[in-house]
Enzyme design. Structure first.
Site, short mmCIF file in Angstrom:
data_model
loop_
_atom_site.label_atom_id
_atom_site.label_comp_id
_atom_site.label_asym_id
_atom_site.label_seq_id
_atom_site.Cartn_x
_atom_site.Cartn_y
_atom_site.Cartn_z
N LYS A 22 0.84 -1.21 0.00
CA LYS A 22 0.00 0.00 0.00
C LYS A 22 0.88 1.26 0.00
CE LYS A 22 -1.68 1.56 4.05
NZ LYS A 22 -1.44 2.97 4.38
N ASN A 23 1.91 1.26 0.87
CA ASN A 23 2.70 2.48 1.05
C ASN A 23 3.74 2.68 -0.03
OD1 ASN A 23 1.11 2.94 3.21
ND2 ASN A 23 2.63 2.36 4.76
N ARG A 92 -4.27 10.40 4.06
CA ARG A 92 -3.09 11.23 4.33
C ARG A 92 -2.24 11.29 3.07
NH1 ARG A 92 0.11 14.32 7.51
NH2 ARG A 92 2.26 13.89 7.02
N CYS A 116 -4.94 12.47 12.15
CA CYS A 116 -5.73 11.23 12.20
C CYS A 116 -5.55 10.70 13.63
CB CYS A 116 -5.19 10.26 11.16
SG CYS A 116 -3.57 9.71 11.59
N ARG A 121 0.40 14.75 12.62
CA ARG A 121 0.96 14.48 11.28
C ARG A 121 1.08 15.74 10.44
NH1 ARG A 121 -1.38 8.85 9.19
NH2 ARG A 121 0.61 8.82 8.10
N PRO A 122 1.91 16.69 10.87
CA PRO A 122 2.12 17.94 10.11
C PRO A 122 2.83 17.65 8.78
CG PRO A 122 3.70 17.77 11.89
CD PRO A 122 2.77 16.61 12.04
N ASP A 124 5.20 20.08 7.67
CA ASP A 124 6.22 21.15 7.63
C ASP A 124 7.48 20.75 6.88
OD1 ASP A 124 6.32 19.39 9.96
OD2 ASP A 124 8.10 20.52 10.52
N LEU A 125 7.87 19.47 6.97
CA LEU A 125 9.12 19.05 6.29
C LEU A 125 8.91 19.00 4.77
CD1 LEU A 125 10.28 16.27 8.78
CD2 LEU A 125 11.08 18.65 8.61
N ASP A 304 4.32 0.63 12.08
CA ASP A 304 3.10 0.05 11.51
C ASP A 304 2.87 -1.38 11.96
OD1 ASP A 304 3.37 1.71 8.28
OD2 ASP A 304 2.79 2.41 10.25
N ARG A 396 -8.99 -0.20 4.57
CA ARG A 396 -8.15 0.82 3.91
C ARG A 396 -6.79 0.23 3.55
NH1 ARG A 396 -6.73 5.42 7.43
NH2 ARG A 396 -5.34 5.65 5.67
C1 EPZ Z 1 4.14 6.90 6.12
O1 EPZ Z 1 3.38 7.96 6.68
C2 EPZ Z 1 3.21 5.71 6.05
N1 EPZ Z 1 2.07 6.03 5.20
C3 EPZ Z 1 2.71 5.36 7.45
O2 EPZ Z 1 1.91 4.18 7.35
C4 EPZ Z 1 3.92 5.03 8.33
O3 EPZ Z 1 3.49 4.79 9.66
C5 EPZ Z 1 4.88 6.24 8.33
O4 EPZ Z 1 5.25 6.56 6.97
C6 EPZ Z 1 6.16 5.95 9.11
O5 EPZ Z 1 6.79 4.81 8.58
C7 EPZ Z 1 2.23 6.01 3.85
O6 EPZ Z 1 3.31 5.73 3.35
C8 EPZ Z 1 1.01 6.31 3.03
P1 EPZ Z 1 6.26 10.22 8.27
P2 EPZ Z 1 4.01 9.47 6.72
O7 EPZ Z 1 6.21 11.46 7.47
O8 EPZ Z 1 4.79 9.68 5.49
C9 EPZ Z 1 6.39 13.52 11.64
C10 EPZ Z 1 0.07 2.80 7.75
O9 EPZ Z 1 -0.39 2.30 8.78
N2 EPZ Z 1 6.39 14.49 10.53
O10 EPZ Z 1 7.45 9.32 8.17
O11 EPZ Z 1 2.91 10.40 7.02
C11 EPZ Z 1 5.04 12.82 11.77
O12 EPZ Z 1 4.15 13.61 12.50
C12 EPZ Z 1 0.53 4.24 7.74
O13 EPZ Z 1 0.21 2.18 6.66
C13 EPZ Z 1 6.58 15.84 10.81
O14 EPZ Z 1 6.72 16.23 11.95
O15 EPZ Z 1 4.96 9.35 7.97
C14 EPZ Z 1 5.38 11.54 12.48
O16 EPZ Z 1 5.46 11.76 13.86
C15 EPZ Z 1 0.31 4.92 9.08
N3 EPZ Z 1 6.56 16.73 9.79
C16 EPZ Z 1 6.78 11.21 11.93
O17 EPZ Z 1 7.28 12.43 11.36
C17 EPZ Z 1 6.40 16.34 8.48
O18 EPZ Z 1 6.44 17.21 7.57
C18 EPZ Z 1 6.78 10.14 10.84
O19 EPZ Z 1 5.97 10.61 9.81
C19 EPZ Z 1 6.23 14.96 8.21
C20 EPZ Z 1 6.23 14.05 9.25
#
Ligand code: EPZ
Length: 417
Positions: A22-23, A92, A116, A121-122, A124-125, A304, A396
Site C-alpha cells: 500500500k505504502n 493522508r 488522524c 501528522r504535520p 512542515d518538512l 506500523d 483501507r
Molecule cells: C508513512 O506515513 C506511512 N504512510 C505510514 O503508514 C507510516 O506509519 C509512516 O510513513 C512511518 O513509517 C504512507 O506511506 C502512506 P512520516 P508518513 O512522514 O509519510 C512527523 C500505515 O499504517 N512528521 O514518516 O505520514 C510525523 O508527525 C501508515 O500504513 C513531521 O513532523 O509518515 C510523524 O510523527 C500509518 N513533519 C513522523 O514524522 C512532516 O512534515 C513520521 O511521519 C512529516 C512528518
C-alpha cells in the site's frame, strides 16, 4: 458499515500470497502525474486507500484502466484543478500529489491533510523542501497554495527521516533545474521502490535506501512499466496471526530483507521463520515469551507493526515494554485489547504488557488501520466470539483480509450492517 465476526481459530496452516505494498503504490500512483505518457503498474492491491488515490487522479483528469491486479494510468489530459476535499480528507497520502503537480504545473492548491487518530501528522518538512527549491507557500482557510516560476535543485536536510516528505521532495526534484540532495531522508523499502519507478520514467536518482538521496533534474519523464514490491506490513501482520494461533504457514511474494526487523523480534518470542523455495515459512518454535520493543524508522522495528505485535504480547509469558517513538498517539488499540482481558498499562509513550493465560472475545471497535489489524489477531486466539466494528479502517490497508485468513483456517466472516 461492516463488521468482522471472529471465533477462536485452530492453528493457521497453508499458503498465503502477499499483495503489493500500500505504502509503495500510493506515492507511485501520485508520480504518474509527472508524465503525459501511460504508466503500467502491476501487483496493485485495490484496497480502499488505493481506490481513493485513483479517484483523486481521476478528478484531475487522468485516464485509468483497471485490470485484475494492475492499472494503467495516463495523465496526458490532466489539469491542476483543486482536489475535492471529501477525497483529500480520506487519506493522508493525498498530500503526495502536491510534489508532482507542483513539478508539472508550477502551482498546486491542496487542502491541509487532516491529522488522524495516530497523531497530528504535520507537513512542515514537505513544505520546507518545496520552499528550499524556490517555491512560494501561502496558507489560508485550510488550503495550501504552493507556486513557483521553476523549481531549482537544493540541499535539503530533513529534521526527521519522514517517509512522505522524502517522497514528495523526490518527486518535486526530478524535473527541477540542477541537483537536489536530500539528507537525513527516509530509507524505507517503499522509498527505493518509488526511486526505481521514477528512474524507469527517466529520472536520475541515486542513493535511495541510504540517508542521502541525490537527484539530477531532467527535462521530461516518460511512461514505464513497474511491479510494486510486496507489502512488508501485510506480511508481518500474517506472521503474527500464525504465531498467536501456534500455526505453520508459508507466505508467498515476500522480500525477506524487508521483513528483517520483524522476523528478528518474533524469533525472540519463539515465532520462528525460515526461507523456503517459494517464500517464508512461519511457525511456532515453543511457548510464546515476551520481549521489549521500540519502534524506529527503517531498518528499526516498524511503527506500523506495533499494534499487531502488542496483540501477540498480550498472551505471551512474562512482561514486555512497547516504546512508540514515531507517532505521538498510536496506542488506541490498548483500550480495546484490555476489554478482551489483556493486561496493558500506559505510561506516556510506553505500554507495559503483562501476558495473560487467555483473552476473551467481546465487541470491540477498530480505531485506525493497524489497531484494527491488532484486534483481528487478538480475536483469532481469544476464547469465544469477537465482533469488530468500524472495519472500514482495516479495509483501507488490507486487501481481501478475511478471504486470505479464511483460506489458511481462520474463523472469520464479514457481515454488512
Ligand atoms: C508513512 O506515513 C506511512 N504512510 C505510514 O503508514 C507510516 O506509519 C509512516 O510513513 C512511518 O513509517 C504512507 O506511506 C502512506 P512520516 P508518513 O512522514 O509519510 C512527523 C500505515 O499504517 N512528521 O514518516 O505520514 C510525523 O508527525 C501508515 O500504513 C513531521 O513532523 O509518515 C510523524 O510523527 C500509518 N513533519 C513522523 O514524522 C512532516 O512534515 C513520521 O511521519 C512529516 C512528518
Amino acid at each position: 458499515m461492516g463488521k468482522f465476526i471472529i471465533e477462536k481459530s485452530s492453528p493457521l496452516r497453508g499458503r498465503i500470497k502477499i499483495s503489493g505494498a500500500k505504502n509503495s503504490v500510493l506515492p507511485i500512483l501520485a508520480a504518474t502525474i509527472l508524465t503525459d505518457k501511460s504508466c503500467d503498474i502491476n501487483e496493485v492491491p485495490f484496497l480502499k486507500d488505493v481506490e481513493t488515490m485513483l479517484e483523486l487522479l481521476n478528478s484531475l483528469g487522468a485516464e485509468i484502466i483497471k485490470n485484475k491486479d494492475s492499472v494503467i494510468v495516463s495523465c496526458n489530459k490532466i489539469s491542476n484543478k483543486e482536489l475535492p476535499y471529501d477525497l483529500v480528507k480520506k487519506i493522508r497520502a493525498s498530500f503526495l500529489i502536491a510534489g508532482p503537480v507542483l513539478a508539472r504545473f508550477g502551482i498546486v492548491r491542496i487542502q491541509m491533510p487532516g491529522g488522524c487518530p495516530i497523531g497530528v501528522r504535520p507537513v512542515d518538512l514537505h513544505l520546507k523542501g518545496f520552499s528550499l527549491m524556490g517555491a512560494k507557500i501561502k496558507q489560508e482557510h485550510g488550503v495550501i497554495e504552493i507556486s513557483t516560476k521553476g523549481l531549482k535543485g537544493a540541499d535539503i536536510y530533513l529534521d526527521f527521516p519522514s517517509v512522505g516528505a522524502t517522497e514528495n521532495i523526490m518527486m518535486a526534484a526530478v524535473m527541477a533545474k540542477g541537483v537536489t540532495n536530500i539528507s537525513n531522508c527516509a530509507v524505507e523499502p517503499e522509498i527505493v521502490d518509488l526511486a526505481q519507478f521514477l528512474n524507469q520514467m527517466g529520472a536520475k536518482i541515486t542513493g535511495a535506501g541510504s540517508d542521502n538521496i541525490k537527484i539530477i533534474g531532467t527535462d521530461i519523464l516518460n511512461g514505464c512499466k513497474h511491479t510494486i514490491i510486496p507489502d512488508r506490513i501485510e506480511a508481518g501482520t500474517y506472521m503474527i496471526a500464525a504465531g498467536i494461533t501456534k500455526g505453520d504457514i508459508i507466505m508467498q511474494n515476500v522480500i525477506p530483507e524487508h521483513l528483517k526487523p520483524v522476523t528478528a523480534k518474533l524469533k525472540e518470542m519463539n515465532v520462528m521463520t525460515e526461507e523456503t523455495s517459494d517464500g517464508i515459512r512461519v511457525y511456532c518454535g515453543g511457548n510464546l515469551k515476551n520481549v521489549d520493543v521500540k519502534t524506529m524508522p527503517f531498518p528499526g522495528f516498524p511503527t506500523d507493526m506495533q499494534a499487531q505485535f502488542m496483540s501477540l504480547m498480550t498472551v505471551s509469558k512474562g512482561t514486555g515494554i512497547v516504546n512508540e517513538t514515531v507517532f505521538e498517539n498510536r496506542f488506541m488499540h490498548v483500550g480495546e485489547l484490555n476489554r478482551m482481558g489483556a493486561d496493558i498499562k500506559l505510561e506516556s509513550n510506553s505500554a507495559i504488557v503483562t501476558g495473560v493465560k487467555k483473552t476473551m472475545g467481546t465487541k470491540v471497535k477498530a480505531t485506525d488501520l493497524r489497531a484494527g489489524a491488532a484486534l483481528i489477531i487478538s480475536a483469532l486466539a481469544a476464547e469465544g466470539e469477537t465482533e469488530i466494528s468500524d472495519i472500514y479502517h482495516i479495509e483501507r490497508g488490507y486487501y481481501k483480509i478475511e478471504e486470505k485468513l479464511s483460506k489458511i483456517g481462520a474463523n472469520i466472516k464479514k457481515i454488512e450492517d
